[in-house]
Design a protein around this motif. Structure first.
Motif, short mmCIF file in Angstrom:
data_model
loop_
_atom_site.label_atom_id
_atom_site.label_comp_id
_atom_site.label_asym_id
_atom_site.label_seq_id
_atom_site.Cartn_x
_atom_site.Cartn_y
_atom_site.Cartn_z
N ARG A 8 0.88 -1.16 0.14
CA ARG A 8 -0.05 -0.01 0.01
C ARG A 8 0.85 1.11 -0.05
O ARG A 8 0.42 2.17 -0.63
CB ARG A 8 -0.87 -0.12 1.16
N ARG A 9 1.84 1.12 0.89
CA ARG A 9 2.80 2.17 0.79
C ARG A 9 3.46 2.48 -0.57
O ARG A 9 3.64 3.81 -0.91
CB ARG A 9 3.98 2.43 2.01
N SER A 11 2.40 1.61 -3.43
CA SER A 11 1.33 2.20 -4.48
C SER A 11 1.13 3.69 -4.28
O SER A 11 1.23 4.55 -5.22
CB SER A 11 0.02 1.58 -4.21
N ARG A 12 1.07 4.19 -2.86
CA ARG A 12 1.02 5.68 -2.86
C ARG A 12 2.08 6.32 -3.26
O ARG A 12 1.94 7.60 -3.82
CB ARG A 12 0.71 5.73 -1.35
N ILE A 13 3.33 5.64 -2.92
CA ILE A 13 4.30 6.53 -3.50
C ILE A 13 4.61 6.55 -4.99
O ILE A 13 4.85 7.64 -5.67
CB ILE A 13 5.94 5.79 -2.97
N HIS A 15 1.90 6.54 -7.12
CA HIS A 15 0.89 7.39 -7.21
C HIS A 15 1.51 9.02 -7.21
O HIS A 15 1.19 9.76 -8.07
CB HIS A 15 -0.32 7.23 -6.70
N TRP A 16 2.03 9.21 -6.11
CA TRP A 16 2.62 10.52 -5.87
C TRP A 16 3.55 10.91 -6.99
O TRP A 16 3.54 12.01 -7.37
CB TRP A 16 3.24 10.44 -4.34
N ASP A 19 1.89 11.61 -10.14
CA ASP A 19 1.10 12.73 -10.11
C ASP A 19 2.01 14.20 -10.13
O ASP A 19 1.66 15.33 -10.77
CB ASP A 19 0.26 13.14 -8.65
N THR A 72 0.15 2.95 -12.39
CA THR A 72 -1.11 4.29 -12.24
C THR A 72 -2.07 3.88 -13.12
O THR A 72 -3.21 4.12 -13.18
CB THR A 72 -0.54 5.79 -12.07
N ARG A 75 -4.30 0.79 -12.45
CA ARG A 75 -5.16 1.14 -11.16
C ARG A 75 -6.27 1.77 -11.81
O ARG A 75 -7.29 1.60 -11.55
CB ARG A 75 -4.35 1.77 -10.16
#
Length: 139
Positions: A8-9, A11-13, A15-16, A19, A72, A75
């Protein structure tokens, strides 16, 4: 499938990073950095070690961005697919076969595509429609 905290971490990185890289300011930063590097490279007499280091860094960044974009987009595709599936399920007139169409055989996809094309052509068929005085079609 349960995702671990590390997944999860990560994936967040990703996506960050995605973005951040999708902003127009990221393009400006990259172009300015390349120009500065080009000027410094010319001033230093184009040392081979600098060129090799630049090629290595550029290749590494390209590889990382490939995985960022793939993650990304995958997802986003899944989210869009789930939303479309929900719309299909919510409509009583919708064909439920379309919900899992992404796992269909190519021949099945072609058959459904031909059915859809025929349906759309039948909607465009002017038989039974007349044009009124204001230019709109009326049954």
């Amino acid at each position: 499938m349960e995702h671990t905290a590390v997944q999860r971490r990560m994936s967040r990185i990703l996506h960050w990073i995605g973005d951040l890289a999708s902003r127009s300011t990221a393009t400006v930063v990259v172009v300015v950095s390349l120009l500065i590097f080009g000027v410094l490279l010319a001033i230093a007499g184009f040392p081979v070690s600098w060129e090799a280091a630049f090629s290595t860094v550029a290749g590494a960044v390209t590889l990382v961005m490939l995985f960022v974009v793939q993650h990304t987009q995958g997802r986003n595709y899944l989210v869009l697919q789930l939303k479309l599936d929900e719309l299909i399920r919510s409509s009583p007139e919708a064909n439920d076969i379309l919900v899992r169409l992404e796992v269909a055989d190519d021949s099945e996809l072609n058959d459904i595509e031909q059915d859809q094309l025929a349906h759309h052509e039948s909607l465009r068929d002017p038989v039974g429609f007349t044009t009124s005085n204001n230019g709109h079609e009326e049954p």
